[in-house]
Write an enzyme that holds these catalytic residues in place. Sequence first.
Site, PDB file in Angstrom:
ATOM      1  N   HIS A  15      58.547  56.763  86.789  1.00 50.94           N
ATOM      2  CA  HIS A  15      58.345  55.678  87.744  1.00 50.94           C
ATOM      3  C   HIS A  15      57.826  54.396  87.085  1.00 50.94           C
ATOM      4  O   HIS A  15      56.839  53.796  87.515  1.00 50.94           O
ATOM      5  CB  HIS A  15      57.393  56.128  88.868  1.00 50.94           C
ATOM      6  CG  HIS A  15      57.942  57.268  89.681  1.00 50.94           C
ATOM      7  ND1 HIS A  15      59.294  57.477  89.876  1.00 50.94           N
ATOM      8  CD2 HIS A  15      57.331  58.264  90.366  1.00 50.94           C
ATOM      9  CE1 HIS A  15      59.476  58.545  90.629  1.00 50.94           C
ATOM     10  NE2 HIS A  15      58.306  59.054  90.942  1.00 50.94           N
ATOM     11  N   HIS A  40      59.406  55.547  97.879  1.00 48.55           N
ATOM     12  CA  HIS A  40      58.995  56.944  97.706  1.00 48.55           C
ATOM     13  C   HIS A  40      58.321  57.521  98.954  1.00 48.55           C
ATOM     14  O   HIS A  40      57.349  58.278  98.856  1.00 48.55           O
ATOM     15  CB  HIS A  40      58.079  57.045  96.481  1.00 48.55           C
ATOM     16  CG  HIS A  40      58.160  58.358  95.771  1.00 48.55           C
ATOM     17  ND1 HIS A  40      57.870  59.556  96.380  1.00 48.55           N
ATOM     18  CD2 HIS A  40      58.531  58.657  94.509  1.00 48.55           C
ATOM     19  CE1 HIS A  40      58.029  60.532  95.503  1.00 48.55           C
ATOM     20  NE2 HIS A  40      58.435  60.018  94.359  1.00 48.55           N
ATOM     21  N   GLU A  60      64.988  59.604  97.688  1.00 53.01           N
ATOM     22  CA  GLU A  60      64.855  58.377  96.895  1.00 53.01           C
ATOM     23  C   GLU A  60      66.225  57.936  96.401  1.00 53.01           C
ATOM     24  O   GLU A  60      66.766  58.531  95.475  1.00 53.01           O
ATOM     25  CB  GLU A  60      63.945  58.643  95.693  1.00 53.01           C
ATOM     26  CG  GLU A  60      62.587  59.187  96.032  1.00 53.01           C
ATOM     27  CD  GLU A  60      61.997  59.989  94.869  1.00 53.01           C
ATOM     28  OE1 GLU A  60      61.786  59.439  93.782  1.00 53.01           O
ATOM     29  OE2 GLU A  60      61.737  61.196  95.049  1.00 53.01           O
TER      30      GLU A  60
HETATM   31  C1  BGC Z   1      59.825  62.959  90.941  1.00 49.38           C
HETATM   32  C2  BGC Z   1      58.814  64.078  90.984  1.00 49.38           C
HETATM   33  C3  BGC Z   1      57.436  63.492  91.035  1.00 49.38           C
HETATM   34  C4  BGC Z   1      57.363  62.616  92.273  1.00 49.38           C
HETATM   35  C5  BGC Z   1      56.030  61.943  92.455  1.00 49.38           C
HETATM   36  C6  BGC Z   1      59.671  62.166  92.176  1.00 49.38           C
HETATM   37  O1  BGC Z   1      60.565  61.085  92.161  1.00 49.38           O
HETATM   38  O2  BGC Z   1      61.146  63.432  90.786  1.00 49.38           O
HETATM   39  O3  BGC Z   1      58.957  64.915  89.857  1.00 49.38           O
HETATM   40  O4  BGC Z   1      56.443  64.500  91.082  1.00 49.38           O
HETATM   41  O5  BGC Z   1      58.363  61.640  92.232  1.00 49.38           O
HETATM   42  O6  BGC Z   1      55.680  61.208  91.372  1.00 49.38           O
END
Ligand code: BGC
Length: 351
Positions: A107, A177, A316
Amino acid sequence: MSIEKRFFGKLDGKGDVDIYKITNKNGAFVELMTLGAGIHSINVPDRNGKLGDVVLGFDDVNNYLNPDLGYQGLVVGRYANRIRDAKFSMDGVEYNTPKNQGTWTLHGGGRFSFNIWDVKETGNDFVVFSFFSPDMQDGFPGNFTMNVKYTFDDSNTLKIEYFVLSDKKTVANPTNHAYFNLSADSSKTVEDEYLQVNADKFTETDDTQLPTGEFGLVEGTMMDFRTLHKIGDKIDEPFRAIIEGIGYDNNYCLYDKKLGELTQAAVLYDEASGRQMQVYTDLVGIQVYCGGWLAKDGNPGKGDSKVTFRRGVALETQSYPDSVNHSNFPFKFVEPNKEFKTTTEFRFSVK
Ligand code: BGC
């Protein structure tokens, strides 16, 4: 349609966070916050017309800052999901991004989401948040501005438009998210909600969830959501692209999709309440993440919910993870001084 602003909370060391509440003619409303241009709540009717909040989140704004609580509702950038070895090359130059998880970037390095954004414009049915990230912040080139416009309408559609402008060629993979739970009751597991994903392939991953560059076919596997069925039906079946005990946290490759075409990516449905959400995007991928990394108990939530494990599913919309390191993945770089735009819609209804 109407919009109202209120104070949400003080963010330790960072200032005040406001909420913009947009209400439609039927009383359905969304609450959007200046922290991370995030979605704090989405309140839509069930089949009896009763409003319920269908996203997870927190009463205390400071909890949104804890990456272990999973970026709930926040806009993720500059580059969502994973970048292998925390580096990529563009036009012969190597860029190094933060290793904020294992040996990779997750991210965008984790900081981007946790800022208070400016409000650029509001109208009766929309708000535009804006954030500036200077050249080479977290290793990404370009003085980079992201504007995120949320529009809510009388048919209960929440549209998110992401606008990116950079003075140098760069990369972007913005997403939101939010974790959805259409029952509006976060004590209920999303294993009981129905999901359809318009994809026959997924990006294969290694045991650290990084794409290998290969594609897997969903057919005949627990990954197959081409027809609507319960998330929990096969979530714990052993499968090579699944981490044991976590369940779905995978990127699906949307059918024959051309970048830039707004089409349906997924449908989520809750039988008891009748609520349905259709996800539309112009991007080629969608991460289906069922909150399997969230704690099994003790997590804060809204009200006194303490369990978040599998209590929400994040859908997402995105470019495939680590696209910057795979020339066989469809991906468009952000060209200098040329606006890059992507749109996602969450369309709510009842069945
Ligand atoms: C990821 C996860 C992660 C989550 C929160 C998602 O986009 O694929 O692995 O734990 O985001 O950070």
